[in-house]
Scaffold this motif. Structure first.
Motif, short mmCIF file in Angstrom:
data_model
loop_
_atom_site.label_atom_id
_atom_site.label_comp_id
_atom_site.label_asym_id
_atom_site.label_seq_id
_atom_site.Cartn_x
_atom_site.Cartn_y
_atom_site.Cartn_z
N MET A 20 55.67 129.50 13.60
CA MET A 20 56.79 128.69 12.67
C MET A 20 56.02 128.58 11.26
SD MET A 20 58.00 125.46 13.84
CE MET A 20 58.10 125.60 15.55
N LYS A 21 56.85 128.60 10.28
CA LYS A 21 56.60 128.93 8.75
C LYS A 21 56.59 127.74 8.51
CE LYS A 21 57.36 131.83 4.96
NZ LYS A 21 58.41 132.74 4.48
N LYS A 22 55.28 126.68 7.89
CA LYS A 22 55.90 125.86 6.72
C LYS A 22 56.55 126.04 5.53
CE LYS A 22 52.69 123.42 9.34
NZ LYS A 22 53.20 122.43 10.65
N ILE A 23 57.49 124.99 4.89
CA ILE A 23 57.99 125.51 3.84
C ILE A 23 58.20 124.60 2.91
CG2 ILE A 23 59.78 126.63 2.22
CD1 ILE A 23 60.68 127.89 5.03
N ILE A 24 57.86 124.10 1.99
CA ILE A 24 57.87 122.74 1.03
C ILE A 24 59.51 122.60 0.32
CG2 ILE A 24 57.63 121.91 -1.30
CD1 ILE A 24 54.65 122.89 -0.26
N ARG A 25 59.79 121.47 0.85
CA ARG A 25 61.27 121.58 0.41
C ARG A 25 61.20 120.42 -1.00
NH1 ARG A 25 65.99 122.14 4.04
NH2 ARG A 25 66.98 121.39 1.90
N LEU A 26 61.96 120.32 -1.51
CA LEU A 26 62.80 119.13 -2.38
C LEU A 26 63.89 118.46 -2.08
CD1 LEU A 26 63.02 118.75 -6.15
CD2 LEU A 26 64.88 120.28 -6.38
#
Length: 80
Positions: free
Chosen positions: A1-7
């Motif tokens: 699973m990949k972690k992505i920073i979102r706005l």
């Protein structure tokens, strides 16, 4: 699973209004990124033109609005 920073787009837009920052171009200048970076970070993540906010974007927002990471950003877990 990949972690992505979102706005948190709505939070940023509200802060722009509260701080009287009329355009994304003005915001971009204040946070030290290009207007297209602001525009792309505000797009829905399923839009092929979307870009997750980078380090400069995040640091610029936190400095401009003197806030915590959690006010404007969150980490999303994504498959692949």
């Amino acid at each position: 699973m990949k972690k992505i920073i979102r706005l948190k787009v709505k939070e940023l837009m509200k802060a722009q209004i509260d701080k009287d920052i009329p355009t994304d171009a003005a915001l971009a200048k204040m946070i030290g990124v290009s207007p297209s970076q602001v525009w792309r970070a505000k797009l829905p993540p399923n839009d092929e033109r979307y870009n997750a906010p980078g380090v400069q974007f995040i640091a610029g927002v936190l400095g401009t609005f003197d806030c915590t990471f959690e006010k404007f950003f969150f980490v999303e877990n994504r498959e692949n």
